[in-house]
Motif scaffolding. Structure first.
Motif, PDB file in Angstrom:
ATOM      1  N   LEU A 184       0.831  -1.192   0.000  1.00 22.18           N
ATOM      2  CA  LEU A 184       0.000   0.000   0.000  1.00 22.18           C
ATOM      3  C   LEU A 184       0.869   1.246   0.000  1.00 22.18           C
ATOM      4  CD1 LEU A 184      -2.430  -0.971   2.921  1.00 22.18           C
ATOM      5  CD2 LEU A 184      -2.788  -1.316   0.450  1.00 22.18           C
ATOM      6  N   ILE A 185       0.325   2.320  -0.519  1.00 19.28           N
ATOM      7  CA  ILE A 185       0.912   3.643  -0.380  1.00 19.28           C
ATOM      8  C   ILE A 185       0.119   4.343   0.712  1.00 19.28           C
ATOM      9  CG2 ILE A 185       1.340   5.868  -1.488  1.00 19.28           C
ATOM     10  CD1 ILE A 185       1.311   4.312  -4.194  1.00 19.28           C
ATOM     11  N   LEU A 186       0.801   4.762   1.759  1.00 16.69           N
ATOM     12  CA  LEU A 186       0.151   5.492   2.837  1.00 16.69           C
ATOM     13  C   LEU A 186       0.558   6.954   2.773  1.00 16.69           C
ATOM     14  CD1 LEU A 186       0.672   3.079   5.878  1.00 16.69           C
ATOM     15  CD2 LEU A 186      -1.211   3.139   4.224  1.00 16.69           C
ATOM     16  N   LEU A 187      -0.420   7.853   2.867  1.00 18.32           N
ATOM     17  CA  LEU A 187      -0.179   9.285   2.958  1.00 18.32           C
ATOM     18  C   LEU A 187      -0.577   9.705   4.367  1.00 18.32           C
ATOM     19  CD1 LEU A 187      -1.694  10.307  -0.475  1.00 18.32           C
ATOM     20  CD2 LEU A 187       0.723  10.130   0.104  1.00 18.32           C
ATOM     21  N   TYR A 188       0.318  10.382   5.048  1.00 18.25           N
ATOM     22  CA  TYR A 188       0.100  10.710   6.453  1.00 18.25           C
ATOM     23  C   TYR A 188       0.739  12.056   6.785  1.00 18.25           C
ATOM     24  CZ  TYR A 188       4.743   8.636   6.507  1.00 18.25           C
ATOM     25  OH  TYR A 188       6.041   8.349   6.223  1.00 18.25           O
ATOM     26  N   VAL A 189       0.474  12.532   7.985  1.00 16.00           N
ATOM     27  CA  VAL A 189       0.995  13.826   8.425  1.00 16.00           C
ATOM     28  C   VAL A 189       2.246  13.612   9.269  1.00 16.00           C
ATOM     29  CG1 VAL A 189       0.493  15.912   9.762  1.00 16.00           C
ATOM     30  CG2 VAL A 189      -1.323  14.818   8.429  1.00 16.00           C
ATOM     31  N   PHE A 190       3.292  14.383   8.959  1.00 13.90           N
ATOM     32  CA  PHE A 190       4.466  14.443   9.835  1.00 13.90           C
ATOM     33  C   PHE A 190       4.058  15.325  11.018  1.00 13.90           C
ATOM     34  CE2 PHE A 190       6.966  13.973   5.736  1.00 13.90           C
ATOM     35  CZ  PHE A 190       7.440  12.705   6.005  1.00 13.90           C
ATOM     36  N   HIS A 191       3.452  14.724  12.024  1.00 17.03           N
ATOM     37  CA  HIS A 191       2.801  15.488  13.085  1.00 17.03           C
ATOM     38  C   HIS A 191       3.739  16.057  14.147  1.00 17.03           C
ATOM     39  CE1 HIS A 191       3.130  11.492  14.808  1.00 17.03           C
ATOM     40  NE2 HIS A 191       2.747  11.952  15.986  1.00 17.03           N
ATOM     41  N   GLU A 192       5.004  15.661  14.149  1.00 14.93           N
ATOM     42  CA  GLU A 192       5.929  16.206  15.144  1.00 14.93           C
ATOM     43  C   GLU A 192       7.086  16.956  14.502  1.00 14.93           C
ATOM     44  OE1 GLU A 192       7.034  14.191  18.593  1.00 14.93           O
ATOM     45  OE2 GLU A 192       5.063  13.313  18.908  1.00 14.93           O
ATOM     46  N   VAL A 193       6.878  17.420  13.296  1.00 15.84           N
ATOM     47  CA  VAL A 193       7.924  18.135  12.591  1.00 15.84           C
ATOM     48  C   VAL A 193       7.895  19.618  12.969  1.00 15.84           C
ATOM     49  CG1 VAL A 193       6.584  18.688  10.528  1.00 15.84           C
ATOM     50  CG2 VAL A 193       9.023  18.334  10.318  1.00 15.84           C
ATOM     51  N   GLY A 194       9.051  20.250  12.874  1.00 18.66           N
ATOM     52  CA  GLY A 194       9.147  21.682  13.156  1.00 18.66           C
ATOM     53  C   GLY A 194       8.645  22.501  11.981  1.00 18.66           C
ATOM     54  N   PRO A 195       8.934  23.790  11.982  1.00 18.49           N
ATOM     55  CA  PRO A 195       8.443  24.676  10.921  1.00 18.49           C
ATOM     56  C   PRO A 195       9.016  24.308   9.554  1.00 18.49           C
ATOM     57  CG  PRO A 195       9.869  25.869  12.466  1.00 18.49           C
ATOM     58  CD  PRO A 195       9.722  24.481  12.987  1.00 18.49           C
TER      59      PRO A 195
ATOM     60  N   SER B  66       4.699   6.619   2.359  1.00 21.48           N
ATOM     61  CA  SER B  66       5.467   5.387   2.545  1.00 21.48           C
ATOM     62  C   SER B  66       4.771   4.242   1.824  1.00 21.48           C
ATOM     63  CB  SER B  66       5.583   5.021   4.033  1.00 21.48           C
ATOM     64  OG  SER B  66       6.363   5.963   4.733  1.00 21.48           O
ATOM     65  N   VAL B  67       5.584   3.376   1.226  1.00 19.55           N
ATOM     66  CA  VAL B  67       5.073   2.143   0.638  1.00 19.55           C
ATOM     67  C   VAL B  67       5.340   1.048   1.652  1.00 19.55           C
ATOM     68  CG1 VAL B  67       5.271   0.499  -1.253  1.00 19.55           C
ATOM     69  CG2 VAL B  67       5.498   2.954  -1.714  1.00 19.55           C
ATOM     70  N   VAL B  68       4.268   0.394   2.102  1.00 19.26           N
ATOM     71  CA  VAL B  68       4.376  -0.631   3.136  1.00 19.26           C
ATOM     72  C   VAL B  68       3.751  -1.935   2.643  1.00 19.26           C
ATOM     73  CG1 VAL B  68       4.348   1.071   5.005  1.00 19.26           C
ATOM     74  CG2 VAL B  68       2.202   0.040   4.237  1.00 19.26           C
ATOM     75  N   ARG B  69       4.132  -3.020   3.290  1.00 18.75           N
ATOM     76  CA  ARG B  69       3.550  -4.332   2.983  1.00 18.75           C
ATOM     77  C   ARG B  69       2.260  -4.485   3.777  1.00 18.75           C
ATOM     78  NH1 ARG B  69       5.671  -8.799   0.846  1.00 18.75           N
ATOM     79  NH2 ARG B  69       7.766  -7.915   0.973  1.00 18.75           N
ATOM     80  N   LEU B  70       1.214  -4.963   3.127  1.00 18.74           N
ATOM     81  CA  LEU B  70      -0.054  -5.250   3.801  1.00 18.74           C
ATOM     82  C   LEU B  70      -0.057  -6.716   4.204  1.00 18.74           C
ATOM     83  CD1 LEU B  70      -2.934  -4.458   4.667  1.00 18.74           C
ATOM     84  CD2 LEU B  70      -3.689  -5.114   2.362  1.00 18.74           C
ATOM     85  N   LEU B  71      -0.144  -6.965   5.506  1.00 16.81           N
ATOM     86  CA  LEU B  71      -0.175  -8.331   6.019  1.00 16.81           C
ATOM     87  C   LEU B  71      -1.595  -8.835   6.214  1.00 16.81           C
ATOM     88  CD1 LEU B  71       2.644  -8.073   8.718  1.00 16.81           C
ATOM     89  CD2 LEU B  71       2.818  -8.930   6.362  1.00 16.81           C
ATOM     90  N   GLY B  72      -2.533  -7.924   6.447  1.00 19.29           N
ATOM     91  CA  GLY B  72      -3.902  -8.354   6.661  1.00 19.29           C
ATOM     92  C   GLY B  72      -4.841  -7.195   6.916  1.00 19.29           C
TER      93      GLY B  72
ATOM     94  N   ARG C 272      -8.884  -2.272  10.834  1.00 20.61           N
ATOM     95  CA  ARG C 272      -7.475  -2.312  11.217  1.00 20.61           C
ATOM     96  C   ARG C 272      -6.672  -2.967  10.104  1.00 20.61           C
ATOM     97  NH1 ARG C 272      -5.587  -6.546  15.387  1.00 20.61           N
ATOM     98  NH2 ARG C 272      -3.398  -6.046  15.569  1.00 20.61           N
ATOM     99  N   LEU C 273      -5.599  -2.303   9.707  1.00 22.66           N
ATOM    100  CA  LEU C 273      -4.687  -2.866   8.710  1.00 22.66           C
ATOM    101  C   LEU C 273      -3.415  -3.306   9.420  1.00 22.66           C
ATOM    102  CD1 LEU C 273      -4.947  -0.157   5.900  1.00 22.66           C
ATOM    103  CD2 LEU C 273      -6.320  -2.233   6.202  1.00 22.66           C
ATOM    104  N   LEU C 274      -2.988  -4.529   9.172  1.00 19.52           N
ATOM    105  CA  LEU C 274      -1.733  -5.041   9.711  1.00 19.52           C
ATOM    106  C   LEU C 274      -0.659  -4.781   8.667  1.00 19.52           C
ATOM    107  CD1 LEU C 274      -3.138  -8.395  11.102  1.00 19.52           C
ATOM    108  CD2 LEU C 274      -2.927  -6.186  12.264  1.00 19.52           C
ATOM    109  N   LEU C 275       0.405  -4.104   9.075  1.00 16.72           N
ATOM    110  CA  LEU C 275       1.405  -3.601   8.129  1.00 16.72           C
ATOM    111  C   LEU C 275       2.802  -4.064   8.496  1.00 16.72           C
ATOM    112  CD1 LEU C 275       0.124   0.093   8.201  1.00 16.72           C
ATOM    113  CD2 LEU C 275      -0.490  -1.678   6.522  1.00 16.72           C
ATOM    114  N   GLU C 276       3.682  -4.018   7.506  1.00 13.07           N
ATOM    115  CA  GLU C 276       5.102  -4.318   7.721  1.00 13.07           C
ATOM    116  C   GLU C 276       5.922  -3.321   6.915  1.00 13.07           C
ATOM    117  OE1 GLU C 276       6.977  -8.494   8.385  1.00 13.07           O
ATOM    118  OE2 GLU C 276       7.049  -8.059   6.237  1.00 13.07           O
ATOM    119  N   ASP C 277       7.148  -3.096   7.360  1.00 16.45           N
ATOM    120  CA  ASP C 277       8.075  -2.132   6.760  1.00 16.45           C
ATOM    121  C   ASP C 277       7.643  -0.702   7.074  1.00 16.45           C
ATOM    122  OD1 ASP C 277       9.217  -4.462   5.746  1.00 16.45           O
ATOM    123  OD2 ASP C 277       8.399  -4.178   3.740  1.00 16.45           O
TER     124      ASP C 277
END
Length: 163
Positions: A55-66, A97-103, A108-113
């Motif tokens: 899968l391709i996951l798009l997410y927020v870098f929630h602890e990044v500075g300015p 991130s490109v991650v492996r989908l385990l289930g 709930r998605l079970l992911l790897e990498d």
């Protein structure tokens, strides 16, 4: 330009609790497991997702500075424009991130990498399709040509965090 507002569809759970020493790319997180916990209202969108290995996951870098327009990335010692890097301190701090989908287990998605920080708000999920997502003529990787092999061993530090 008009403001664009997104609402997370879930949250990513990973063993990476602090930005320091976490992998900087999925290549450095091979075998590391995590999960995506999705909001119940998006559950119907998971139909047939289990047929994909990645899968391709798009997410927020929630602890990044300015945001910074020039950065010295983890894999180099000289500054580059932020758009020529994968540094998290972007004008729109969106991670990919490109991650492996385990289930798939209900919402709930079970992911790897997984290389993302625990608690990252998840914005979107797309199936990874090699014939769509890997251009056969993609041969130039700019300044990363000299250091991209180091991504597996490279770890994050505090340079892009708040404060």
């Amino acid at each position: 330009m008009n403001e664009v507002v997104f609402s997370p569809i879930g949250v990513l759970r990973t063993p990476h609790l602090r930005p320091e020493s976490m992998p900087i790319q999925p290549a450095g997180a091979r075998g590391v497991r995590g999960e995506a916990l999705l909001a119940p209202h998006v559950g119907d969108g998971l139909l047939h997702l289990d047929g994909f290995s990645h899968l391709i996951l798009l997410y927020v870098f929630h602890e990044v500075g300015p945001a910074k327009l020039r950065v010295t990335p983890f894999l180099d010692s000289q500054a580059h424009g932020v758009f020529a890097t994968r540094a998290p301190c972007r004008p729109n701090p969106i991670g990919l991130s490109v991650v492996r989908l385990l289930g798939v287990e209900q919402d709930r998605l079970l992911l790897e990498d997984v290389d993302m920080l625990d608690g990252s708000p998840l914005l979107d999920i797309k199936p990874f399709v090699p014939s769509f997502d890997v251009p056969v003529d993609a041969v130039r990787i700019g300044w990363l040509a000299a250091s991209h092999d180091a991504a597996e061993a490279a770890r994050s530090d505090a340079r892009f965090q708040h404060g």
